[in-house]
Design a protein around this motif. Structure first.
Motif, PDB file in Angstrom:
ATOM      1  N   UNK A  74      15.836   7.497  19.307  1.00 60.55           N
ATOM      2  CA  UNK A  74      16.680   8.690  19.328  1.00 60.55           C
ATOM      3  C   UNK A  74      17.520   8.885  18.071  1.00 60.55           C
ATOM      4  N   UNK A  75      18.341   7.920  17.677  1.00 54.89           N
ATOM      5  CA  UNK A  75      19.105   8.060  16.449  1.00 54.89           C
ATOM      6  C   UNK A  75      20.539   8.496  16.666  1.00 54.89           C
ATOM      7  N   UNK A  76      21.207   8.884  15.561  1.00 55.93           N
ATOM      8  CA  UNK A  76      22.635   9.209  15.575  1.00 55.93           C
ATOM      9  C   UNK A  76      22.826  10.727  15.540  1.00 55.93           C
ATOM     10  N   UNK A  77      22.958  11.310  14.337  1.00 59.09           N
ATOM     11  CA  UNK A  77      23.159  12.762  14.255  1.00 59.09           C
ATOM     12  C   UNK A  77      21.965  13.519  14.835  1.00 59.09           C
ATOM     13  N   UNK A  78      20.764  13.068  14.532  1.00 60.34           N
ATOM     14  CA  UNK A  78      19.584  13.743  15.087  1.00 60.34           C
ATOM     15  C   UNK A  78      19.423  13.440  16.577  1.00 60.34           C
ATOM     16  N   UNK A  79      20.043  12.363  17.031  1.00 60.42           N
ATOM     17  CA  UNK A  79      20.101  12.114  18.466  1.00 60.42           C
ATOM     18  C   UNK A  79      20.921  13.172  19.188  1.00 60.42           C
ATOM     19  N   UNK A  80      22.002  13.632  18.542  1.00 57.81           N
ATOM     20  CA  UNK A  80      22.788  14.742  19.095  1.00 57.81           C
ATOM     21  C   UNK A  80      21.932  16.012  19.133  1.00 57.81           C
ATOM     22  N   UNK A  81      21.188  16.247  18.060  1.00 59.58           N
ATOM     23  CA  UNK A  81      20.278  17.401  18.018  1.00 59.58           C
ATOM     24  C   UNK A  81      19.270  17.326  19.155  1.00 59.58           C
ATOM     25  N   UNK A  82      18.702  16.137  19.394  1.00 60.15           N
ATOM     26  CA  UNK A  82      17.721  15.994  20.466  1.00 60.15           C
ATOM     27  C   UNK A  82      18.344  16.296  21.822  1.00 60.15           C
ATOM     28  N   UNK A  83      19.569  15.828  22.044  1.00 56.09           N
ATOM     29  CA  UNK A  83      20.242  16.114  23.308  1.00 56.09           C
ATOM     30  C   UNK A  83      20.513  17.607  23.461  1.00 56.09           C
ATOM     31  N   UNK A  84      20.970  18.264  22.386  1.00 55.50           N
ATOM     32  CA  UNK A  84      21.174  19.720  22.429  1.00 55.50           C
ATOM     33  C   UNK A  84      19.866  20.437  22.763  1.00 55.50           C
ATOM     34  N   UNK A  85      18.778  19.993  22.153  1.00 56.16           N
ATOM     35  CA  UNK A  85      17.471  20.602  22.410  1.00 56.16           C
ATOM     36  C   UNK A  85      17.058  20.411  23.865  1.00 56.16           C
ATOM     37  N   UNK A  86      17.271  19.218  24.386  1.00 57.31           N
ATOM     38  CA  UNK A  86      16.917  18.938  25.781  1.00 57.31           C
ATOM     39  C   UNK A  86      17.758  19.754  26.748  1.00 57.31           C
ATOM     40  N   UNK A  87      18.978  20.098  26.345  1.00 60.38           N
ATOM     41  CA  UNK A  87      19.862  20.913  27.186  1.00 60.38           C
ATOM     42  C   UNK A  87      19.627  22.415  26.998  1.00 60.38           C
ATOM     43  N   UNK A  88      18.720  22.784  26.106  1.00 54.26           N
ATOM     44  CA  UNK A  88      18.454  24.197  25.845  1.00 54.26           C
ATOM     45  C   UNK A  88      19.534  24.882  25.042  1.00 54.26           C
TER      46      UNK A  88
ATOM     47  N   UNK B 249      14.601  13.874   4.299  1.00 52.69           N
ATOM     48  CA  UNK B 249      14.681  15.043   5.168  1.00 52.69           C
ATOM     49  C   UNK B 249      13.345  15.746   5.279  1.00 52.69           C
ATOM     50  N   UNK B 250      12.684  15.956   4.135  1.00 58.14           N
ATOM     51  CA  UNK B 250      11.395  16.648   4.122  1.00 58.14           C
ATOM     52  C   UNK B 250      10.309  15.830   4.792  1.00 58.14           C
ATOM     53  N   UNK B 251      10.303  14.519   4.546  1.00 54.08           N
ATOM     54  CA  UNK B 251       9.220  13.682   5.060  1.00 54.08           C
ATOM     55  C   UNK B 251       9.455  13.214   6.495  1.00 54.08           C
ATOM     56  N   UNK B 252      10.703  12.825   6.795  1.00 56.96           N
ATOM     57  CA  UNK B 252      10.982  12.133   8.055  1.00 56.96           C
ATOM     58  C   UNK B 252      11.647  13.016   9.104  1.00 56.96           C
ATOM     59  N   UNK B 253      12.698  13.745   8.699  1.00 58.12           N
ATOM     60  CA  UNK B 253      13.421  14.557   9.681  1.00 58.12           C
ATOM     61  C   UNK B 253      12.543  15.675  10.229  1.00 58.12           C
ATOM     62  N   UNK B 254      11.811  16.355   9.361  1.00 60.36           N
ATOM     63  CA  UNK B 254      10.927  17.421   9.861  1.00 60.36           C
ATOM     64  C   UNK B 254       9.832  16.842  10.751  1.00 60.36           C
ATOM     65  N   UNK B 255       9.354  15.658  10.425  1.00 64.76           N
ATOM     66  CA  UNK B 255       8.339  14.988  11.264  1.00 64.76           C
ATOM     67  C   UNK B 255       8.889  14.725  12.657  1.00 64.76           C
ATOM     68  N   UNK B 256      10.142  14.233  12.719  1.00 61.44           N
ATOM     69  CA  UNK B 256      10.742  13.955  14.027  1.00 61.44           C
ATOM     70  C   UNK B 256      11.053  15.241  14.794  1.00 61.44           C
ATOM     71  N   UNK B 257      11.558  16.260  14.086  1.00 61.64           N
ATOM     72  CA  UNK B 257      11.861  17.518  14.756  1.00 61.64           C
ATOM     73  C   UNK B 257      10.592  18.159  15.316  1.00 61.64           C
ATOM     74  N   UNK B 258       9.505  18.080  14.580  1.00 54.17           N
ATOM     75  CA  UNK B 258       8.241  18.630  15.076  1.00 54.17           C
ATOM     76  C   UNK B 258       7.770  17.870  16.306  1.00 54.17           C
ATOM     77  N   UNK B 259       7.931  16.556  16.305  1.00 54.53           N
ATOM     78  CA  UNK B 259       7.511  15.753  17.458  1.00 54.53           C
ATOM     79  C   UNK B 259       8.318  16.085  18.709  1.00 54.53           C
ATOM     80  N   UNK B 260       9.607  16.438  18.526  1.00 52.83           N
ATOM     81  CA  UNK B 260      10.419  16.790  19.699  1.00 52.83           C
ATOM     82  C   UNK B 260      10.330  18.274  20.041  1.00 52.83           C
ATOM     83  N   UNK B 261       9.607  19.046  19.232  1.00 54.43           N
ATOM     84  CA  UNK B 261       9.431  20.468  19.518  1.00 54.43           C
ATOM     85  C   UNK B 261      10.664  21.301  19.242  1.00 54.43           C
ATOM     86  N   UNK B 262      11.522  20.825  18.339  1.00 49.45           N
ATOM     87  CA  UNK B 262      12.762  21.543  18.029  1.00 49.45           C
ATOM     88  C   UNK B 262      12.525  22.512  16.870  1.00 49.45           C
ATOM     89  N   UNK B 263      12.999  23.758  16.989  1.00 46.14           N
ATOM     90  CA  UNK B 263      12.834  24.717  15.888  1.00 46.14           C
ATOM     91  C   UNK B 263      13.608  24.265  14.663  1.00 46.14           C
TER      92      UNK B 263
END
Length: 312
Positions: free
Chosen positions: A145-159, A175-189
């Motif tokens: 899950x992670x730290x700051x992006x973990x907050x993003x994931x929780x926000x995404x899960x809450x809609x 950011x380009x290589x890793x963060x976008x990869x993780x955001x795509x995997x979680x389906x976050x815009x």
């Protein structure tokens, strides 16, 4: 998927230098292999480094020279030394106690990241939030899950997430290589932006909050994070946008009074003048390559940890 774990007598970790092209798990059997993985950023991110330090003590087998080398592998990230120290104190109790202590550090990180995600999402007001972030602070920077992006994931899960604006994070493009990869995997815009576009988009009112991680938090609340964070903090202050640091309690270093006492890692010039072996600057060009910068505490709206919210 866990970024780092103990599996059948060895440390297993994702080689982040190969993402997003390939997702490869490395098996690490020695401290020298682990130090190499840390220094070349195959494993990175403050929480993940804490777990790496903890598991590395198991590999060290009580050798003080190996433990010291592991502890000093990256000077800015306090979690690495913290993870080593958490486990090294159990060396007199034998190998079984050392492994148990290391696994407790791993499990505590998983619980801490979930707690930070919940607490950070609760802190931010509003629905359909537009978040800006730098570097990579997701599961790749922790165990899960992670730290700051973990907050993003929780926000995404809450809609409650409208979009993430991810800075590319020069020079190694975490950011380009890793963060976008993780955001795509979680389906976050999400959209990717150049580092220098961050303050401008803040000024235009296109961001509701900036979320960043931290590699070390001084006793007065000054925060060292990936280079580019300070510029975002200045832009957020001018635009009236919350600037929130998300990091576990283990990242707070009470022995460091303020940001001016944080050792900032200078990395190889080749990371600036070339990328993936391709030279982008003329031969003979010199470069400065600080890997981190320090955000003064008066620019930070809140620090979210796994245990509390601090308002510097």
């Amino acid at each position: 998927m866990r970024t780092i774990d103990w599996v059948d007598g060895a440390v297993e970790l994702v080689d982040q230098t190969l993402l997003p092209d390939k997702c490869v798990m490395l098996r690490i059997h020695t401290v020298d292999q682990l130090v190499d993985a840390i220094r070349r950023l195959a494993v990175r991110g403050a929480p993940a480094l804490g777990v790496a330090g903890a598991l590395g003590v198991v590999l060290a087998g009580g050798d003080p020279e190996l433990i010291a080398r592991l502890r000093a592998a990256r000077p800015t990230a306090v979690n690495l030394a913290w993870g080593v120290d958490q486990v090294a104190e159990h060396l007199p109790e034998g190998p079984g106690a050392v492994l148990a202590a290391a696994l407790r550090v791993r499990d505590a990180d998983i619980a801490a990241c979930r707690a930070m995600g919940e607490r950070g999402a609760d802190l931010l007001a509003g629905d359909r939030l537009r978040i800006m972030t730098v570097c990579n602070t997701g599961g790749l920077a922790a165990v899960e899950r992670g730290t700051a992006l973990g907050v993003v994931q929780t926000l995404h899960e809450r809609g409650r997430l409208a979009e993430v604006l991810a800075l590319e994070t020069r020079p190694l493009l975490q950011g380009a290589r890793l963060t976008t990869w993780e955001l795509a995997r979680m389906g976050a815009p999400h959209r990717l932006i150049a580092d220098s576009a961050g303050p401008y988009l803040l000024a235009k009112g296109e961001v509701d909050a900036v979320l960043v991680g931290a590699d070390r938090i001084a006793a007065n609340g000054d925060t060292a994070n990936k280079i580019g964070s300070y510029a975002l903090a200045l832009g957020a202050e001018r635009a009236g946008v919350p600037f929130v640091v998300v990091a576990p309690e283990s990242t707070i270093d009470q022995n460091t009074p303020s940001g001016e006492h944080i050792a900032i890692e200078d990395r190889d010039e080749d990371e600036i003048v070339a990328f993936r072996g391709v030279r982008v600057a003329p031969e003979g060009t010199r470069a400065a390559n600080p890997a981190f910068d320090v955000t003064p505490h008066d620019l930070i709206t809140a620090i979210v940890t796994d245990q509390r919210i601090i308002r510097p």
